[in-house]
Motif scaffolding. Structure first.
Motif, mmCIF file in Angstrom:
data_model
loop_
_atom_site.group_PDB
_atom_site.id
_atom_site.type_symbol
_atom_site.label_atom_id
_atom_site.label_comp_id
_atom_site.label_asym_id
_atom_site.label_seq_id
_atom_site.Cartn_x
_atom_site.Cartn_y
_atom_site.Cartn_z
ATOM 1 N N HIS A 55 0.810 -1.201 0.117
ATOM 2 C CA HIS A 55 -0.085 0.094 -0.154
ATOM 3 C C HIS A 55 0.859 1.166 -0.006
ATOM 4 O O HIS A 55 1.997 1.299 0.498
ATOM 5 C CB HIS A 55 -0.805 -0.021 1.165
ATOM 6 N N GLY A 56 0.343 2.384 -0.558
ATOM 7 C CA GLY A 56 0.809 3.583 -0.545
ATOM 8 C C GLY A 56 2.187 3.171 -1.533
ATOM 9 O O GLY A 56 2.350 2.547 -2.429
ATOM 10 N N VAL A 57 3.279 3.970 -1.022
ATOM 11 C CA VAL A 57 4.719 3.661 -1.550
ATOM 12 C C VAL A 57 5.618 2.765 -0.981
ATOM 13 O O VAL A 57 5.784 2.779 0.311
ATOM 14 C CB VAL A 57 5.742 4.871 -1.762
ATOM 15 N N PHE A 58 5.860 1.676 -1.580
ATOM 16 C CA PHE A 58 6.569 0.570 -1.074
ATOM 17 C C PHE A 58 7.769 0.169 -2.148
ATOM 18 O O PHE A 58 7.683 0.453 -3.163
ATOM 19 C CB PHE A 58 5.916 -0.437 -0.696
ATOM 20 N N THR A 76 6.273 -2.769 -15.235
ATOM 21 C CA THR A 76 4.520 -2.275 -15.132
ATOM 22 C C THR A 76 4.118 -2.688 -13.852
ATOM 23 O O THR A 76 4.651 -3.753 -13.133
ATOM 24 C CB THR A 76 3.800 -2.969 -16.275
ATOM 25 N N VAL A 77 3.037 -2.274 -13.346
ATOM 26 C CA VAL A 77 2.173 -2.536 -12.338
ATOM 27 C C VAL A 77 0.870 -2.474 -12.473
ATOM 28 O O VAL A 77 0.350 -1.441 -13.157
ATOM 29 C CB VAL A 77 2.611 -1.624 -11.060
ATOM 30 N N ALA A 78 0.050 -3.543 -12.040
ATOM 31 C CA ALA A 78 -1.446 -3.514 -12.119
ATOM 32 C C ALA A 78 -1.982 -4.057 -10.895
ATOM 33 O O ALA A 78 -1.371 -4.961 -10.302
ATOM 34 C CB ALA A 78 -1.932 -4.122 -13.547
ATOM 35 N N GLU A 79 -3.176 -3.905 -10.611
ATOM 36 C CA GLU A 79 -3.940 -4.707 -9.288
ATOM 37 C C GLU A 79 -4.350 -5.884 -9.943
ATOM 38 O O GLU A 79 -4.493 -6.111 -10.953
ATOM 39 C CB GLU A 79 -4.916 -3.646 -8.988
ATOM 40 N N VAL A 80 -4.366 -6.962 -8.996
ATOM 41 C CA VAL A 80 -4.723 -8.116 -9.401
ATOM 42 C C VAL A 80 -5.840 -8.516 -8.643
ATOM 43 O O VAL A 80 -6.026 -8.669 -7.304
ATOM 44 C CB VAL A 80 -3.505 -9.310 -9.037
ATOM 45 N N TYR A 81 -6.757 -9.449 -9.342
ATOM 46 C CA TYR A 81 -7.952 -10.037 -8.670
ATOM 47 C C TYR A 81 -7.945 -11.338 -8.156
ATOM 48 O O TYR A 81 -7.587 -12.210 -9.076
ATOM 49 C CB TYR A 81 -9.201 -9.965 -9.816
ATOM 50 N N ALA A 92 -7.603 2.290 -7.744
ATOM 51 C CA ALA A 92 -6.349 2.779 -7.118
ATOM 52 C C ALA A 92 -5.560 3.081 -8.630
ATOM 53 O O ALA A 92 -5.387 2.252 -9.598
ATOM 54 C CB ALA A 92 -5.492 1.698 -6.544
ATOM 55 N N VAL A 93 -5.004 4.246 -8.599
ATOM 56 C CA VAL A 93 -4.037 4.806 -9.498
ATOM 57 C C VAL A 93 -2.598 4.504 -9.160
ATOM 58 O O VAL A 93 -2.016 5.038 -8.242
ATOM 59 C CB VAL A 93 -4.085 6.194 -9.810
ATOM 60 N N MET A 94 -1.901 3.399 -9.923
ATOM 61 C CA MET A 94 -0.831 2.868 -9.614
ATOM 62 C C MET A 94 0.412 3.384 -10.460
ATOM 63 O O MET A 94 0.086 3.478 -11.670
ATOM 64 C CB MET A 94 -0.742 1.349 -9.572
ATOM 65 N N THR A 95 1.548 3.503 -9.940
ATOM 66 C CA THR A 95 2.586 4.114 -10.665
ATOM 67 C C THR A 95 3.983 3.127 -10.286
ATOM 68 O O THR A 95 4.239 2.797 -9.162
ATOM 69 C CB THR A 95 2.891 5.340 -10.517
ATOM 70 N N VAL A 96 4.910 2.928 -11.165
ATOM 71 C CA VAL A 96 6.175 2.524 -10.926
ATOM 72 C C VAL A 96 7.189 3.654 -10.874
ATOM 73 O O VAL A 96 7.144 4.536 -11.911
ATOM 74 C CB VAL A 96 6.809 1.521 -11.929
ATOM 75 N N TRP A 115 -3.199 3.831 -2.572
ATOM 76 C CA TRP A 115 -4.267 3.166 -1.861
ATOM 77 C C TRP A 115 -3.704 3.137 -0.494
ATOM 78 O O TRP A 115 -2.527 2.948 -0.109
ATOM 79 C CB TRP A 115 -4.686 2.035 -2.412
ATOM 80 N N PRO A 116 -4.590 3.472 0.491
ATOM 81 C CA PRO A 116 -4.124 3.362 2.007
ATOM 82 C C PRO A 116 -4.053 2.020 2.650
ATOM 83 O O PRO A 116 -3.541 2.001 3.484
ATOM 84 C CB PRO A 116 -5.161 4.202 2.621
ATOM 85 N N ASP A 117 -4.708 1.041 2.075
ATOM 86 C CA ASP A 117 -4.767 -0.396 2.589
ATOM 87 C C ASP A 117 -3.855 -1.336 1.577
ATOM 88 O O ASP A 117 -3.606 -1.039 0.309
ATOM 89 C CB ASP A 117 -6.147 -0.924 2.496
ATOM 90 N N ASP A 118 -3.358 -2.243 2.066
ATOM 91 C CA ASP A 118 -2.686 -3.399 1.226
ATOM 92 C C ASP A 118 -3.573 -3.869 0.049
ATOM 93 O O ASP A 118 -4.737 -4.115 0.180
ATOM 94 C CB ASP A 118 -2.609 -4.673 2.116
ATOM 95 N N LEU A 119 -2.862 -4.053 -1.173
ATOM 96 C CA LEU A 119 -3.805 -4.368 -2.391
ATOM 97 C C LEU A 119 -2.679 -5.518 -2.937
ATOM 98 O O LEU A 119 -1.569 -5.454 -3.070
ATOM 99 C CB LEU A 119 -3.912 -3.449 -3.298
ATOM 100 N N PRO A 120 -3.442 -6.479 -3.710
ATOM 101 C CA PRO A 120 -2.752 -7.291 -4.298
ATOM 102 C C PRO A 120 -2.411 -6.814 -5.790
ATOM 103 O O PRO A 120 -3.080 -6.326 -6.182
ATOM 104 C CB PRO A 120 -3.623 -8.707 -4.577
#
Length: 129
Positions: A55-58, A76-81, A92-96, A115-120
Motif C-alpha cells: 500500500h502507498g509507496v513501497f 509495469t504494475v497493475a492490481e490483481v483480482y 487505485a491509480v498505480m505507478t512505478v 491506496w491506503p490499504d494493502d492491495l494485491p
C-alpha cells in the motif's frame, strides 16, 4: 540564488532556468554501456512477473535472472483480482517510480499503489540479456 546563477558542473554553462529560453539543440551522449551502434542478434527478451502486496509507496527487491547493474529494465504494475489471478483496472491509480537493476541478478523497484490499504499487485519486468 537565482536561476541565472546556476551552472552545469561539467561545462560551467548556465543551466536552463524557467526564463523562456529554449533548451540547447545539442543531443546528450550516452553515459556508458551499449554496443556502440552494433546490432546484437544474441540478445533475448526476458519477462517475469511478481505477485506482491503493498500500500502507498513501497519498495521491493526482486530476483531477475541475467540482470546486471547495466541492464535496461522496464516495469509495469497493475492490481490483481485474487480469485482469477488476473490483472484488472481497479480504483487505485498505480505507478512505478523507480526501477534499479543491480548486480547479482536483482532489481529494486519503488511502486505507489495510490491506496491506503494493502492491495494485491502484479509487477512485470521486461529486459534483454
Amino acid at each position: 540564488m537565482t536561476h541565472t546563477n546556476l551552472r552545469e558542473p561539467a561545462t560551467g554553462n548556465a543551466a536552463a532556468g524557467g526564463n523562456g529560453k529554449a533548451a540547447s539543440d545539442k543531443a546528450i551522449a550516452p553515459s556508458g554501456g551499449g554496443s556502440r551502434g552494433e546490432a546484437r542478434a544474441d540478445w533475448q527478451p526476458i519477462g517475469y512477473y511478481y505477485n506482491l502486496r503493498g500500500h502507498g509507496v513501497f519498495e521491493q527487491l526482486l530476483q531477475a535472472p541475467g540482470v546486471t547493474a547495466y541492464t535496461g529494465v522496464f516495469a509495469t504494475v497493475a492490481e490483481v483480482y485474487p480469485p482469477s489471478d488476473k490483472p484488472f483496472m481497479g480504483g487505485a491509480v498505480m505507478t512505478v517510480h523507480n526501477v534499479v537493476p543491480l548486480d547479482g541478478e536483482r532489481v529494486e523497484i519503488r511502486v505507489d499503489t495510490g491506496w491506503p490499504d494493502d492491495l494485491p499487485v502484479r509487477v512485470q519486468l521486461l529486459y534483454w540479456a
